[in-house]
Design an enzyme around this catalytic site. Structure first.
Site, PDB file in Angstrom:
ATOM      1  CB  SER A   1       3.237   1.757   6.091  1.00 27.29           C
ATOM      2  OG  SER A   1       2.082   1.872   6.866  1.00 27.29           O
TER       3      SER A   1
ATOM      4  CG  ASP B   1       0.052  -4.138   2.775  1.00 31.48           C
ATOM      5  OD1 ASP B   1       0.328  -3.583   1.697  1.00 31.48           O
ATOM      6  OD2 ASP B   1      -0.195  -3.515   3.829  1.00 31.48           O
TER       7      ASP B   1
ATOM      8  CG  HIS C   1      -0.390   0.272   2.517  1.00 34.39           C
ATOM      9  ND1 HIS C   1      -0.110  -0.738   3.417  1.00 34.39           N
ATOM     10  CD2 HIS C   1      -0.018   1.422   3.139  1.00 34.39           C
ATOM     11  CE1 HIS C   1       0.391  -0.201   4.525  1.00 34.39           C
ATOM     12  NE2 HIS C   1       0.468   1.104   4.376  1.00 34.39           N
TER      13      HIS C   1
END
Length: 404
Positions: free
Chosen positions: A248, A170, A127
């Site tokens: 992230s 992910d 993402h």
């Protein structure tokens, strides 16, 4: 002087005659309030000091910092050693924007990553570069800018070319053309031996503040992560080390400085850390990343049959197991004898096989079937335990590549 007094009296007479009392009161109040809020513009500060004292007399004693406690020294050295393995990643399709307050807003597509090897492979979250990936780039196409910290403290910028990405977990792999002295691969640890309560350290790029360290503990294991990639990932690590937007893709480290997870999500109602962060365990990362580097995609083992959704299975009174809906005629499952749902002569539904276990690992529904199969590779031979009508059968079957 007399002329000034006369002018002042005339002006006062004009105000009294032409401006009502209530209006005059409002004007006076507004002027007083404005003077209070903006006094520095019109009045010099009335500072009072004591000229009888010296600067030295009013300066408190300064104590030396001394040596760090052993626990502090360990964390400092751990950060200094591993921060060079952490990179900042910027999705090339997104740009920072200046808001009305003059603060630069960091786009959601900015994040972190880790140096995987000396070949220039960088691991991050899907993402983090999701906006660029949504445009279906070809392998080798530039999808991000990657900043690597050099030993002299300077950030060096490189193009991040797409190697492979896996939305289901992910994870994404980029590659940079950087010199070997800049690439300091992260050391990968074993997440399967983690225990709740042990130290967890996160390094990343929260809100654009590069190479930020936060420290906490492992708060929970085997959590389901609801990722920003729109998928649910099992086996997640929960930590209270502050994880914010920009973290992230960065590493979660253990007390030895080994990578035990890739930070990926937070549970929050405000968009900032609430002490509940999640990381993809290194055991999962180790399964996915080598395949992305070798094949550009993840090759997953499967039965290559269609499994009925849980809602359909419940309507057919199947409360335990994965109900086989369709079996392609040329599949290994068909050759092994797995049966799908069919219709009888009267149009009634005849249930297909219900998979209740794979190699004695229980399968209670469709999701559990896929979760169990994640532990296998293409070509592995498994033993299915199935229910067929009133019979309980065992069916050996060779797994093939899962169709996309």
């Amino acid at each position: 002087m007399r002329l000034d007094e006369d002018c002042t009296k005339d002006l006062g007479e004009v105000i009294r005659k032409n401006i009502p009392f209530t209006t005059r009161r409002m004007l006076f109040s507004c002027s007083v309030m404005y003077s209070c809020y903006h006094s520095s513009r019109y009045f010099s500060a009335q500072a009072s000091g004591d000229p009888s004292v010296t600067i030295e007399e009013v300066t408190p004693p300064i104590f030396p910092s001394g040596e760090l406690f052993p626990s502090e020294e360990r964390v400092v050295k751990l950060f200094e050693k591993n921060t060079y393995s952490v990179v900042n990643i910027f999705d090339i399709t997104l740009r920072p924007q200046l808001n009305v307050t003059g603060v630069v807003e960091v786009p959601e597509g900015n994040g972190s990553g880790v140096v995987w090897d000396g070949e220039g492979h960088i691991v991050t979250n899907y993402h983090v570069v999701g906006n660029a990936l949504s445009r279906n780039p070809s392998p080798g196409q530039v999808v991000a800018r990657v900043n690597i910290l050099a030993s002299e403290g300077v950030q060096k910028n490189f193009e991040g070319k797409l190697i492979g990405a896996d939305r289901a977990k992910d994870l994404a792999v980029l590659k940079v053309e950087a010199s070997e002295d800049l690439l300091r691969p992260i050391k990968v640890g074993q997440s399967s031996f983690l225990r709740v309560g042990q130290l967890g350290l996160a390094i990343g790029n929260p809100f654009g503040f590069d190479h930020t360290l936060t420290v906490g503990v492992i708060s929970g294991l085997n959590r389901e992560i609801f990722s920003k990639a729109g998928v649910t990932i099992g086996g997640g690590i929960q930590t209270d080390a502050a994880i914010n937007p920009g973290n992230s893709g960065g590493p979660l480290l253990d007390s030895k400085g080994n990578l035990i997870g890739i930070n990926t999500a937070i549970f929050t109602q405000t968009g900032t850390s609430a002490g509940v962060g999640f990381a993809i365990p290194s055991s999962t990362v180790l399964k996915i990343v080598p395949q992305l580097i070798q094949f550009g995609k993840v090759v997953r083992a499967g039965l290559n049959v269609e499994i009925a959704p849980d809602l359909v299975a419940n309507q057919l009174n199947v409360r335990n197991g994965a109900l086989v809906l369709q079996v392609p005629g040329n599949s290994l499952a068909a050759k092994a004898g797995l049966l799908p749902i069919t219709r009888g002569f009267a149009g009634n539904i005849i249930l297909g096989d219900i998979i209740v276990a794979i190699d004695n690992k229980p399968v209670r529904n469709k999701a559990e079937l896929f979760k169990v199969l994640e532990d296998y590779s293409v070509g592995d031979k498994v033993l299915l335990k199935i229910q067929r009508g009133d019979e309980n059968l065992e069916l050996p079957l060779i797994l093939e590549e899962k169709s996309s």
